[in-house]
Design an enzyme around this catalytic site. Structure first.
Site, short mmCIF file in Angstrom:
data_model
loop_
_atom_site.label_atom_id
_atom_site.label_comp_id
_atom_site.label_asym_id
_atom_site.label_seq_id
_atom_site.Cartn_x
_atom_site.Cartn_y
_atom_site.Cartn_z
N GLU A 1 -80.84 -88.37 -62.46
CA GLU A 1 -79.80 -88.42 -63.62
C GLU A 1 -80.19 -89.64 -64.67
OE1 GLU A 1 -75.62 -88.22 -62.98
OE2 GLU A 1 -76.00 -86.97 -61.03
N GLU B 1 -74.40 -89.79 -55.37
CA GLU B 1 -73.80 -91.05 -55.63
C GLU B 1 -72.65 -91.42 -54.73
OE1 GLU B 1 -72.62 -91.12 -59.93
OE2 GLU B 1 -74.87 -90.92 -60.49
#
Length: 465
Positions: free
Chosen positions: A362, A161
């Site tokens: 995720e 991320e």
């Protein structure tokens, strides 16, 4: 009717700094997550966390019982190179061999994230990602991992991320980064990712590697043209800037227009353009929790109420976009909007732009779980994952190649923002913010539900409401 294939990679995910603990054990150096300032002194830090470092054999045995085919975890850079460069820590190297071998002994494929928010503090002290030397250090670290573990590990993820790390820097890293410096860091991080793609393909026979951004489709608040422009810009800044660099070797033109208007276009070194086009991913891993909605900020107004850490409405860039509470969506206990259809829509946009296989790496629900007589009844988590898995099936029926699904998280871990009270795992870790207790593990109701989903290849989804 579309179904999950027999070779579908059912998994679950964790990160090193949120689970391992043992922050200064067996030669490990300090990372920025060990030293970061914490605004909330009432939540626990990462010094013990879930103590996965000492309990990994039991935890992986439970993950085998759960039925996992793949286990996504990160390696702590400072367990391998305590100062980020230079001398190798043999105890750290051996530890991860043991973790990998334990996975393999149970028939679980390790999927390793090279970097998950935990830059070595020694590198941060010399400028961190603002310093081009950190790119070289990361490449050396990645090449070491590929050489050391590449014969055992097929699936690799690069930098977790980077968009969230930079967009909400204060919450993830504990400090604010000026805008110009932030986008110079972006350039260095993405060059480092390109070098990791190249190194993996050179060093890991049959290895596959992908980027791992947090991608969430951005809706316009209304049909007003200005709101549509707002969503266009924030989609490009939040999502496509990162994936265009990774998958196309270019700066997204809309995001580049934003960078030029803000006078923060990063400096490129000679040869960077060639590096950008030198290597590409084999798949795209997607972290998705919620969609985002924005409007055009037509006046100087405060950010929206209802702040919910990194997925929230608390975003605003004057002249470009402003967060907006989407009244068509419900929210969880931590004020994150719940939008399973948004996952399908996000995947369709990714497929339309890049035409690469995907993995969900995720996707999960943070909640206040309660342990009662050795049981945790988390129907809310089951409902969340059920609806998102159905969205995955719908996306696959639309022509998308989805390789696997690894929700967040395998075991309870320390939330960056909310500590141990905000739980994501299929496995409950019995500790509180202040009391580590015995760190005993308990299977939640969601553990047994997901176990059945894996066992039936998702067929039971068709029978559930």
């Amino acid at each position: 009717m579309t179904t999950f294939p027999k070779d579908f990679l059912w998994g679950a995910s964790i990160s090193a700094h949120q689970t391992e603990g043992a922050y200064a054990t067996d030669g490990k150096g300090l990372s920025v997550q060990d030293t970061r300032p914490r605004d909330n002194k009432d939540i626990c830090d990462f010094t013990v966390a879930s103590d996965f470092y000492h309990n990994y054999k039991e935890d992986i045995r439970l993950l085998h019982e759960l039925g996992l085919k793949v286990f996504r975890f990160s390696i702590a850079w400072t367990r391998i190179f305590p100062t980020g460069v230079g001398l190798i820590n043999p105890e750290g190297v051996t530890h991860y061999h043991d973790v990998i071998d334990t996975c393999l002994s149970y028939g679980i494929q390790p999927m390793i994230t090279l970097y998950h928010f935990d830059l070595p503090q020694s590198l941060e002290d010399t400028g961190g990602w603002s310093n081009r030397a950190t790119v070289n250090a990361f490449e050396d670290y990645a090449r070491f991992l590929f050489t050391e573990y590449g014969s055992k590990v097929k699936y690799w993820l690069t930098i977790n991320e980077p968009n969230i790390m930079l967009l909400v820097d204060k919450k993830i890293l504990g400090k604010h980064i000026p805008l110009k410096e932030k986008y110079q860091q972006f350039h260095h991080i993405m060059i480092a990712e390109k070098l990791a793609f190249k190194a993996c393909h050179e060093l890991v026979e049959g290895g596959q590697i992908g980027p791992v951004p947090n991608i969430s489709i951005v809706y316009p608040a209304t049909s007003k043209p200005l709101d549509n422009q707002a969503s266009l810009y924030f989609n490009s800044i939040r999502n496509w800037l990162y994936l265009d660099f990774a998958c196309k070797g270019i700066y997204n033109p809309i995001a580049l227009d934003y960078l030029r208007q803000k006078d923060v276009v990063p400096q490129m070194e000679p040869g960077d353009d060639a590096i950008m086009k030198s290597a590409y991913p084999d798949f795209i891993s997607v972290n998705y929790y919620s969609s985002v909605t924005v409007e055009y900020p037509e006046a100087d107004v405060d950010m929206m109420d209802g702040i919910s850490d990194q997925q929230s409405e608390d975003i605003m860039e004057k002249g470009f976009y402003k967060g907006y509470t989407n009244t068509f969506l419900t929210k969880n206990e931590f004020n994150w909007t719940i939008d399973p259809l948004g996952l399908k829509t996000t995947m369709q946009h990714i497929n339309d732009r890049y035409a690469l296989p995907m993995m969900i790496t995720e996707n999960g629900l943070g909640a206040y779980d309660t342990l009662e007589n050795g049981e945790i009844h988390d129907d809310y988590r089951i409902a969340y994952i059920r609806e998102h898995l159905k969205a995955c099936l719908e996306a696959m029926s639309s022509g998308i190649t989805l390789l696997g699904y690894s929700p967040w998280s395998a075991i309870d871990l320390v939330s960056v923002h909310e500590g141990m009270q905000k739980r994501y795992g299929f496995i409950f870790v019995d500790r509180t913010e202040k009391d580590e207790k015995q760190l005993k593990r308990y299977r939640k109701d969601s553990f047994y539900w997901y176990q059945d989903i894996i066992k039936t290849h998702g067929e039971t989804l068709q029978k559930e409401k």
